[in-house]
Write a protein that holds these residues in place. Structure first.
Motif, PDB file in Angstrom:
ATOM      1  N   THR A 142       0.856  -1.190   0.000  1.00 16.46           N
ATOM      2  CA  THR A 142       0.000   0.000   0.000  1.00 16.46           C
ATOM      3  C   THR A 142       0.892   1.240   0.000  1.00 16.46           C
ATOM      4  OG1 THR A 142      -0.154   0.281   2.411  1.00 16.46           O
ATOM      5  CG2 THR A 142      -1.742  -1.227   1.384  1.00 16.46           C
ATOM      6  N   ASP A 143       0.258   2.389  -0.162  1.00 16.57           N
ATOM      7  CA  ASP A 143       0.942   3.679  -0.046  1.00 16.57           C
ATOM      8  C   ASP A 143       2.081   3.823  -1.047  1.00 16.57           C
ATOM      9  OD1 ASP A 143      -0.175   5.108   2.656  1.00 16.57           O
ATOM     10  OD2 ASP A 143      -0.185   2.917   2.799  1.00 16.57           O
ATOM     11  N   LEU A 161      -1.867 -11.512  -1.071  1.00 19.99           N
ATOM     12  CA  LEU A 161      -1.450 -10.165  -1.451  1.00 19.99           C
ATOM     13  C   LEU A 161      -2.487  -9.171  -0.957  1.00 19.99           C
ATOM     14  CD1 LEU A 161       0.190  -8.016  -2.992  1.00 19.99           C
ATOM     15  CD2 LEU A 161      -1.123  -8.629  -5.051  1.00 19.99           C
ATOM     16  N   ILE A 162      -2.070  -8.291  -0.050  1.00 20.00           N
ATOM     17  CA  ILE A 162      -2.893  -7.142   0.336  1.00 20.00           C
ATOM     18  C   ILE A 162      -2.437  -5.979  -0.538  1.00 20.00           C
ATOM     19  CG2 ILE A 162      -3.527  -5.545   2.173  1.00 20.00           C
ATOM     20  CD1 ILE A 162      -3.075  -7.781   4.164  1.00 20.00           C
ATOM     21  N   LEU A 163      -3.358  -5.442  -1.328  1.00 22.72           N
ATOM     22  CA  LEU A 163      -3.007  -4.473  -2.352  1.00 22.72           C
ATOM     23  C   LEU A 163      -3.874  -3.219  -2.234  1.00 22.72           C
ATOM     24  CD1 LEU A 163      -1.527  -3.734  -5.044  1.00 22.72           C
ATOM     25  CD2 LEU A 163      -3.419  -4.899  -6.227  1.00 22.72           C
ATOM     26  N   GLU A 164      -3.224  -2.072  -2.302  1.00 17.90           N
ATOM     27  CA  GLU A 164      -3.944  -0.807  -2.249  1.00 17.90           C
ATOM     28  C   GLU A 164      -4.827  -0.613  -3.487  1.00 17.90           C
ATOM     29  OE1 GLU A 164      -2.845   3.593  -0.964  1.00 17.90           O
ATOM     30  OE2 GLU A 164      -1.592   2.904  -2.597  1.00 17.90           O
ATOM     31  N   SER A 165      -6.063  -0.181  -3.233  1.00 16.20           N
ATOM     32  CA  SER A 165      -6.978   0.246  -4.303  1.00 16.20           C
ATOM     33  C   SER A 165      -7.670   1.490  -3.744  1.00 16.20           C
ATOM     34  CB  SER A 165      -7.973  -0.870  -4.637  1.00 16.20           C
ATOM     35  OG  SER A 165      -8.700  -0.581  -5.801  1.00 16.20           O
ATOM     36  N   ASN A 166      -6.919   2.583  -3.680  1.00 15.05           N
ATOM     37  CA  ASN A 166      -7.295   3.729  -2.858  1.00 15.05           C
ATOM     38  C   ASN A 166      -8.470   4.539  -3.371  1.00 15.05           C
ATOM     39  OD1 ASN A 166      -6.554   6.970  -2.466  1.00 15.05           O
ATOM     40  ND2 ASN A 166      -6.498   5.765  -0.585  1.00 15.05           N
ATOM     41  N   HIS A 167      -8.471   4.841  -4.656  1.00 16.17           N
ATOM     42  CA  HIS A 167      -9.479   5.790  -5.140  1.00 16.17           C
ATOM     43  C   HIS A 167      -9.956   5.493  -6.550  1.00 16.17           C
ATOM     44  CE1 HIS A 167      -5.543   7.334  -6.446  1.00 16.17           C
ATOM     45  NE2 HIS A 167      -6.180   7.806  -7.502  1.00 16.17           N
ATOM     46  N   GLY A 190       1.782   9.372  -4.495  1.00 11.08           N
ATOM     47  CA  GLY A 190       0.509   9.353  -3.779  1.00 11.08           C
ATOM     48  C   GLY A 190       0.025   7.949  -3.497  1.00 11.08           C
ATOM     49  N   HIS A 191      -1.113   7.588  -4.117  1.00 16.29           N
ATOM     50  CA  HIS A 191      -1.757   6.303  -3.836  1.00 16.29           C
ATOM     51  C   HIS A 191      -2.201   5.623  -5.121  1.00 16.29           C
ATOM     52  CE1 HIS A 191      -2.012   6.774   0.555  1.00 16.29           C
ATOM     53  NE2 HIS A 191      -2.232   8.044   0.314  1.00 16.29           N
ATOM     54  N   LEU A 192      -2.318   4.296  -5.062  1.00 19.36           N
ATOM     55  CA  LEU A 192      -2.764   3.532  -6.215  1.00 19.36           C
ATOM     56  C   LEU A 192      -4.268   3.683  -6.420  1.00 19.36           C
ATOM     57  CD1 LEU A 192      -0.805   0.171  -5.784  1.00 19.36           C
ATOM     58  CD2 LEU A 192      -0.283   2.064  -7.341  1.00 19.36           C
ATOM     59  N   SER A 193      -4.663   3.943  -7.651  1.00 20.04           N
ATOM     60  CA  SER A 193      -6.081   4.035  -8.002  1.00 20.04           C
ATOM     61  C   SER A 193      -6.647   2.636  -8.234  1.00 20.04           C
ATOM     62  CB  SER A 193      -6.258   4.868  -9.272  1.00 20.04           C
ATOM     63  OG  SER A 193      -5.705   4.176 -10.385  1.00 20.04           O
ATOM     64  N   LEU A 214      -8.002  -6.340  -1.273  1.00 24.43           N
ATOM     65  CA  LEU A 214      -7.872  -4.959  -1.731  1.00 24.43           C
ATOM     66  C   LEU A 214      -8.152  -4.037  -0.559  1.00 24.43           C
ATOM     67  CD1 LEU A 214      -9.781  -5.540  -5.047  1.00 24.43           C
ATOM     68  CD2 LEU A 214      -7.308  -5.316  -4.779  1.00 24.43           C
ATOM     69  N   GLY A 215      -7.268  -3.050  -0.339  1.00 23.11           N
ATOM     70  CA  GLY A 215      -7.400  -2.232   0.861  1.00 23.11           C
ATOM     71  C   GLY A 215      -6.965  -0.801   0.682  1.00 23.11           C
ATOM     72  N   HIS A 216      -6.868  -0.118   1.815  1.00 24.76           N
ATOM     73  CA  HIS A 216      -6.521   1.298   1.887  1.00 24.76           C
ATOM     74  C   HIS A 216      -7.469   2.142   1.035  1.00 24.76           C
ATOM     75  CE1 HIS A 216      -4.167   4.811   2.741  1.00 24.76           C
ATOM     76  NE2 HIS A 216      -3.195   4.095   3.324  1.00 24.76           N
ATOM     77  N   LEU A 217      -8.759   1.792   1.058  1.00 19.71           N
ATOM     78  CA  LEU A 217      -9.765   2.536   0.305  1.00 19.71           C
ATOM     79  C   LEU A 217     -10.018   3.896   0.938  1.00 19.71           C
ATOM     80  CD1 LEU A 217     -10.304  -0.457  -0.612  1.00 19.71           C
ATOM     81  CD2 LEU A 217     -12.717   0.195  -0.790  1.00 19.71           C
ATOM     82  N   SER A 218     -10.215   4.904   0.113  1.00 23.03           N
ATOM     83  CA  SER A 218     -10.644   6.218   0.576  1.00 23.03           C
ATOM     84  C   SER A 218     -12.149   6.185   0.809  1.00 23.03           C
ATOM     85  CB  SER A 218     -10.310   7.288  -0.466  1.00 23.03           C
ATOM     86  OG  SER A 218     -11.009   8.480  -0.197  1.00 23.03           O
TER      87      SER A 218
END
Length: 267
Positions: A142-143, A161-167, A190-193, A214-218
């Motif tokens: 993430t991040d 796999l924990i993967l950022e899907s922020n926005h 910034g962050h992964l879309s 999928l994590g770190h959602l806005s």
């Protein structure tokens, strides 16, 4: 190994990982009280945590790090620049609990082999972690604003796999944030879309029973439904059946995720 996200989102991140001989937290971006309460809901005892591993110094990753370390005498692991950047934020830490690792290296903790890899994020020296134990591999990415070839190579063949899907790009650009923040979030530090997460899974998915979280959602610029639906469509188009070929989950802020167990002796 087994793992559970205690919270994952723009307002607070904390993940619990357990192996045969280790019980650790990756980041504590919640108040100490909330982290303890969420752990209790998952039948995890805070006084049995062996270490906290910190990815970077942003408050949504370190808010409760100092509190838990002081209350439960927990060692903290971070790289040198992250320690310097977070010292004033987390408060005084016992010298015996200050542990420094070098960026982009492998090191060991008890029965875990750990790799840390630099990310592209607007922090002092941000990293993500890959954990190995026996033949198992768990990556928490993430991040990061972009994903380089070394990052892809580091997470390839992960069992989990924990993967950022922020926005969602459209939501972000049409949303209430000031323009400067919008461009910071969607920039290369910034962050992964959602679209970028789709590209990563498109490359990495092998349909061999792996688990993707999928994590770190806005909470402002995304939703669990949008993220899951987009990823489901991608996987279906690739001929991959969720639940049969691989597992797919979306984690949320301040809410326990699904416990994923790869097997082991936790006695």
């Amino acid at each position: 190994m087994r793992i559970i996200t205690l919270s994952s989102g723009s307002a607070g991140n904390c993940t619990y990982l357990e192996s045969d001989k280790s019980k650790i937290l990756i980041d504590v971006g919640l108040t100490g009280k909330m982290a303890v309460n969420l752990m209790a809901m998952a039948n995890i005892k805070a006084n049995e945590i062996d270490a906290i591993f910190v990815t970077h110094e942003h408050i949504d990753h370190i808010k409760g790090v100092g509190v838990l370390s002081r209350k439960y005498d927990i060692p903290i692991y971070a790289n040198a620049k992250t320690w310097l950047a977070m010292q004033a934020k987390i408060g005084k830490i016992a010298s015996k609990n200050i542990n420094v690792f070098k960026s982009n290296t492998f090191f060991s903790f008890r029965d875990l082999d750990i790799r840390n890899v630099s990310t592209f994020h607007d922090a002092a020296d941000p990293v993500f972690f890959v954990f190995y134990q026996k033949q198992q591999k768990i990556s928490i990415l993430t991040d990061t604003g972009i994903v380089s070839s070394p990052i892809i190579d580091a997470v390839r063949d992960s069992n989990i796999l924990i993967l950022e899907s922020n926005h969602d790009e459209k939501r972000l650009m049409e949303g209430p944030y000031p323009q400067s923040l919008k461009y910071r979030i969607r920039g290369e530090y910034g962050h992964l879309s959602n679209d970028m997460a789709l590209e990563i899974v498109d490359e990495l998915a092998q349909a061999k029973g792996e688990k993707i979280i999928l994590g770190h959602l806005s909470s402002t610029n995304n939703s669990k439904e949008i993220v899951y639906s987009g990823m489901e469509t991608l996987l279906v188009n690739k001929g991959i059946k969720i639940g049969d070929d691989l597992d797919l989950e979306v984690s949320e802020e301040f809410k326990l995720g699904k416990l994923i167990d790869l097997g082991g002796d936790y006695s």
